[in-house]
Design an enzyme around this catalytic site. Structure first.
Site, PDB file in Angstrom:
ATOM      1  CG  ASP A 157      -6.142   7.274   7.692  1.00  0.00           C
ATOM      2  OD1 ASP A 157      -4.969   7.462   8.059  1.00  0.00           O
ATOM      3  OD2 ASP A 157      -6.432   6.536   6.745  1.00  0.00           O
TER       4      ASP A 157
ATOM      5  CG  HIS B 239      -4.584   1.708  -0.091  1.00  0.00           C
ATOM      6  ND1 HIS B 239      -3.755   1.002   0.754  1.00  0.00           N
ATOM      7  CD2 HIS B 239      -5.352   2.509   0.695  1.00  0.00           C
ATOM      8  CE1 HIS B 239      -4.018   1.375   2.014  1.00  0.00           C
ATOM      9  NE2 HIS B 239      -4.970   2.286   1.999  1.00  0.00           N
TER      10      HIS B 239
ATOM     11  CG  ASP C 131      -3.115   6.476   5.289  1.00  0.00           C
ATOM     12  OD1 ASP C 131      -3.586   7.374   4.567  1.00  0.00           O
ATOM     13  OD2 ASP C 131      -3.783   5.517   5.710  1.00  0.00           O
TER      14      ASP C 131
ATOM     15  CG  HIS D  20      -5.844   2.306   5.977  1.00  0.00           C
ATOM     16  ND1 HIS D  20      -6.407   3.561   6.059  1.00  0.00           N
ATOM     17  CD2 HIS D  20      -6.805   1.440   6.363  1.00  0.00           C
ATOM     18  CE1 HIS D  20      -7.662   3.453   6.475  1.00  0.00           C
ATOM     19  NE2 HIS D  20      -7.941   2.176   6.670  1.00  0.00           N
TER      20      HIS D  20
END
Lengths: 383, 216
Positions: free
Chosen positions: A260, A135, A171, A173
């Site tokens: 996640d 990120h 992931d 995200h």
């Protein structure tokens, strides 16, 4: 010349990437994974490699000098939080902690170390689970990530080895930081499969985001509906990846193994299980041998249920990488006892998830249908 | 948001004495659906929409020689003369209402005597996308609240306490006494703020409660 066995980056110093006691990003999961693999006899000392901190020059491959300076200053002395806010530091997501520059540089250095060993042919594959911090932006921390080890690594691979890099991000995200770093580059293809950004952080990664300029077509996003389960997730991933591998001819694969998207994860709403976390590394391993002469660099990522998900998921990446049979097995008793004593939830006793642990999703049919439409839309973009 | 912020200043023009053929060509080459017809003093004389053109232009299935006369018809014969306009300092919701109620696609923007731009349905649509916060970074939090004073401040207080930036907020009507608040908040981890909003007695609709599907 036969290449050496895969290497696993680990050193207790990596645990210093720690915001505070109650922060959801908790690197204790690294130690748990290492101990689990050691207990099973799958991780001999000869395959463990301590990281070396990335140099400032390497960090600058992706980050601005103002930002690196801010991270250095924030981690030393008594910081005025206001001053660092523009850099995304001192927020609830990314609080300031002592020595944050040094700890983050070590993450980045670990990823580069594996990258060099893979590109020089010393090893075929290697892992840095302390990395995968996808990120962070060139001038701003975001979503628990200070330096973006992935972007630094890929810049390094392109510059030092003129490599064409395929980045695969599983992931939950969107891998926004990495995508942004290479959005206009045809040398780096980024693929991110994630929960739709309509609701979930970071709120980006839509189907129509495909890159720009000469990099148009070299960014692929697979945004899935909340509560997507194994079958639909796997269908989407494999269908798109087959087209990606048919289109792009990479020299090396860099994969981000955030885990996640699991049912148990508290920060996202995808509903996949260990079945998917078993298959992801096996597929990527096969693709590496079929397309990049085996060159594969695996990194960590998100994963906020450290008791029930991360050690199990990550141990399977290592097993796949080492061609060890990935079968269901009991979790080792001693390991389980040690960590259960600290855990806030009941830890699973088996490597695989078992039937009956998860309730059926009420809207399954709708979700599967929407995901199929998403995939069809993505495939229409390919030449 | 004001009309001035979303209007397009590069509008396409035509003269009332120009021909149908010329009007059609301008529309095609400029890739627009509305032309402002202006007189010799640069004042608005009318508006030509693609619908007006289609109504009078001969069918493409007919042979071209039958067209010769029709395509030379002057613009003033078929343009709309009763044009609804708007001022650049009007709010965009007023522009939206005018477009919606009158079933039209664009409004010339007039300041005094001068034409300063055009605002189309597409501009309004883009403004709507911006208002929903879809273009901003962050996590979405949806809260169902009773429509009474202080609710928004009460919830905003929670974000403030945690130092979280609200990148966008939108409200919608969800019943005679209720409102739905949609926040876009700059954090990857909204769990604590969600708990605190719930503790204040509000119903958080998204993200779903932990254990919503009774995760084991």
């Amino acid at each position: 010349m036969k290449k050496s066995n895969p290497l696993f980056i680990y050193d207790d110093a990596l645990l210093r990437y720690k915001f505070h006691q109650d922060h959801p990003f908790n690197q204790q999961r690294l130690k748990m994974t290492v101990e689990l693999l050691q207990t099973w006899g799958m991780l001999p000392d000869s395959q463990i490699l301590a990281p070396v901190a990335a140099t400032e020059e390497q960090l600058l491959l992706n980050h601005t000098s103002e930002y690196v300076k801010a991270v250095q200053q924030a981690g030393h002395g008594n910081p005025d939080t206001k001053e660092f806010e523009v850099f995304g530091l001192g927020t609830e997501d990314t609080p300031i902690f002592a020595g944050m520059h040094e700890a983050s540089s070590l993450n980045v250095g670990g990823s580069i170390l594996i990258g060099d060993k893979v590109m020089t042919g010393e090893i075929e594959h290697g892992i840095n689970f302390a990395g995968g911090l996808h990120h962070a932006f060139p001038g701003r921390a975001s979503g628990f990530c200070i330096y973006n080890d992935v972007s630094v690594l890929i810049h390094h691979l392109v510059r030092e080895y003129q490599a064409k890099v395929l980045y695969i991000d599983t992931d939950a995200h969107h891998g926004d930081g990495v995508e942004t770093s290479f959005y206009d580059s045809p040398d780096v293809m980024t693929v991110s499969i994630h929960e739709t950004g309509r609701y979930l952080f970071p709120g980006t990664g839509f189907v129509t985001d495909r890159g720009k300029g000469s990099g148009y077509g070299y960014a692929v996003n697979i945004p899935l509906d909340a509560f997507t389960e194994d079958e639909s997730w796997q269908d989407a991933f494999v269908q798109v990846m087959e087209r990606v591998l048919n289109f792009f001819k990479p020299d090396v694969i860099v994969s981000q193994h955030g885990c996640d998207a699991h049912w148990f994860d508290p920060l996202t709403h995808l509903s996949i299980t260990m079945d998917t976390y078993r298959k992801i590394p096996q597929w990527i391993h096969e693709w590496a041998h079929a397309h990049t002469d085996g060159r594969w660099i695996a990194l960590g990522g998100g994963g906020y249920d450290i008791w029930r998900v991360v050690p199990r998921a990550w141990s399977m990446v290592w097993m796949a990488m080492n061609d060890l049979p990935v079968e269901d097995r009991e979790m080792p008793k001693d390991w389980l006892e040690k960590w259960q004593a600290r855990a806030s939830v009941q830890m699973p006793a088996s490597l695989f998830d078992r039937e009956g642990w998860f309730k059926p999703i009420p809207r399954r049919k709708e979700i599967e249908q929407k995901n199929r439409q998403t995939v069809a839309q993505i495939l229409r973009f390919f030449p | 948001m004001k009309v001035r912020q979303i209007m397009s200043q590069r509008y396409a023009v035509i003269h009332p004495d120009d021909t149908l053929q010329q009007a059609r060509t301008v529309m095609l080459t400029r890739n627009v659906r509305h032309l402002l017809a202006i007189d010799r003093e640069d004042r608005l004389a009318g508006l030509v929409s693609d619908r007006d053109i289609r109504e009078v232009y001969p069918s493409s299935l007919e042979s071209p020689d039958q067209h010769q006369e029709i395509i030379r018809v002057p613009v003033h014969q078929f343009m709309s003369k009763m044009v609804i306009t708007i001022h650049p300092d009007d709010d965009i919701e007023e522009a939206a209402l005018l477009l919606y109620e009158n079933n039209i696609g664009s409004l010339p923007v007039i300041e005094g005597e001068e034409i300063v731009g055009i605002v189309t349905m597409k501009d309004i649509l883009y403004a709507l996308i911006e208002l929903t916060g879809l273009h901003t970074h962050g996590s979405t939090i949806k809260v169902e609240v009773p429509n009474r004073p202080g609710v928004l401040a009460d919830i905003a207080e929670v974000f403030k306490k945690h130092g979280m930036c609200i990148n966008s907020v939108m409200t919608s009507i969800s019943g005679p006494l209720n409102r739905r608040l949609n926040f876009r908040v700059d954090t990857i981890n909204p769990r604590q703020v969600v708990r605190e909003i719930e503790e204040k007695g509000y119903q958080v609709v998204w993200p779903p409660k932990e254990g919503f599907y009774e995760k084991e």
